[in-house]
Design an enzyme around this catalytic site. Structure first.
Site, PDB file in Angstrom:
ATOM      1  N   LYS A 158       0.847  -1.185   0.000  1.00  0.00           N
ATOM      2  CA  LYS A 158       0.000   0.000   0.000  1.00  0.00           C
ATOM      3  C   LYS A 158       0.887   1.241   0.000  1.00  0.00           C
ATOM      4  CE  LYS A 158      -4.283  -1.542   0.146  1.00  0.00           C
ATOM      5  NZ  LYS A 158      -5.287  -1.127  -0.853  1.00  0.00           N
ATOM      6  N   GLU A 316      -6.365 -11.082  -3.659  1.00  0.00           N
ATOM      7  CA  GLU A 316      -5.949 -10.762  -2.287  1.00  0.00           C
ATOM      8  C   GLU A 316      -7.135 -10.901  -1.339  1.00  0.00           C
ATOM      9  OE1 GLU A 316      -5.640  -6.228  -1.933  1.00  0.00           O
ATOM     10  OE2 GLU A 316      -5.185  -6.687  -4.032  1.00  0.00           O
TER      11      GLU A 316
END
Length: 372
Positions: A158, A316
């Site tokens: 991220k 994911e």
């Protein structure tokens, strides 16, 4: 009802971090005694889509559930068309209702949901784990723990919460540690503009980053198309593709090479399955995304994934690994770096009622509706 579940660690997105995950739990009772289970879920409140669990619960209780009560559960497609005709938007709320309907239908006909979606191509999905603490040492340690435990074989970093130079140093350091052991993807969650993304491409690609997800604002398909033409890494679109019309526009503009499927944002498993068909017809691959669902929504994601022919980058779907407590008697199964398809009719899950009571929000109104 709303349940509030703790996370094992803070999940940092570009603009904020999550310390817990909340879910709207939906039960649909048929006259024959079957109970369909669903959930509506969104991370960190309304930042991603404008939806919050509180708003989702109110919409279901006051507007959607009354349209479902008394209808034959086997008419799931017609019921969902009725909801779309009477209530605009509200994809997350509708997704939870569709999940409960399909779970009920699967139990009625004694078949898993992937059979209702056309049948099974796979019984497992390769898993990518999000790295989202902002600390390189912690993220590297976490990656190797997940690898060694067989929970994940790829990792998504991220980005976007830190200045670009700092974020790039972080990404390159992690890529170096993972080289030859696992692949790395990055996700700025719309935090960059087009020039910033173009500056980031060369160093990220040189480090072997294989996927770059939604670097720019969701509305900017023109920028996504230009980035896609420039990039050697696979460009993944997520926030920019939430409806079937969005998917057709992405194909028309060649605005990505990879489309993120999420049951919540599309309003259910069936529209997500249709989105996969649109993407594939346009020469794009699809990817299973996550909103950090519990084992309920994770089972729905895996039922959908089982019905899709090509998922070269896996997904994911990792909510149960990040959520510290579970709502199901048998949590989602992760082994050999993959999520495995649950067995049994419908979603293939059973609620742990003690856990539901333990984590139910005290002020939450129960959503417990009856269909035919």
């Amino acid at each position: 009802m709303i349940v509030d579940l703790p996370l094992r660690r803070i999940q940092q997105f570009a603009r904020l971090g999550a310390k817990h995950q909340s879910s709207v739990l939906i039960r649909l009772h048929t006259k024959g005694g079957i109970v369909g289970i669903g959930e509506s879920i969104t991370p960190c409140g309304p930042w991603w889509s404008g939806d919050s669990v509180e708003a989702i619960q109110a919409t279901i209780n006051h507007y959607l559930a009354p349209l479902v009560v008394g209808e034959p559960a086997l008419d799931a497609s017609r019921i969902m068309a009725k909801l779309h005709g009477r209530v605009a938007g509200n994809a997350f709320a509708k997704a939870g209702i569709e999940m409960a309907l399909l779970d009920a239908v699967g139990k009625i006909v004694d078949a898993p949901i992937h059979v209702l979606l056309g049948g099974r191509f796979r019984d497992r999905l390769s898993v990518a784990w999000p790295l989202a603490t902002g600390d390189v040492n912690q993220e590297v340690d976490e990656a190797f723990r997940m690898l060694e435990a067989g929970k994940a074989g790829a990792f998504k970093l991220k980005m976007g919460a830190l200045p670009l130079a700092q974020d790039l140093r972080r990404a390159l350091a992690i890529a170096k540690e993972l080289e030859g052991k696992a692949s790395l993807r990055v996700d700025p969650n719309e935090a960059w503009d087009e020039p910033t993304t173009m500056r980031a491409l060369a160093p990220l690609e040189a480090a072997g980053v294989e996927i770059i997800e939604q670097p720019v604002a969701r509305w900017n398909l023109d920028a996504m198309a230009r980035i896609h033409r420039q990039a050697r890494s696979m460009l993944l679109i997520d926030e920019g593709v939430q409806s079937l019309h969005d998917a057709s526009e992405v194909v028309k503009r060649a605005a990505a090479g990879l489309v993120s499927l999420k049951i919540m944002k599309t309003g259910g498993m069936r529209p997500a399955r249709a989105m996969a068909d649109i993407a594939n017809a346009g020469g794009m691959h699809v990817y299973m995304g996550t909103f950090l669902e519990t084992s309920i929504g994770t089972a729905a994601n895996m039922q959908l994934a089982a019905s899709i022919e090509s998922l070269p980058y896996g997904g994911e779907v990792i909510g149960p690994l990040l959520i510290e407590e579970d709502l199901c008697e048998v949590p989602a199964v992760y082994k050999e770096h993959a999520l495995w398809l649950p067995e049994g009719p419908g979603l293939g899950i059973r609620l742990d009622e003690n856990q539901v009571r333990r984590f139910a929000r005290a002020s939450s109104q129960r959503i417990d509706r009856h269909s035919a």
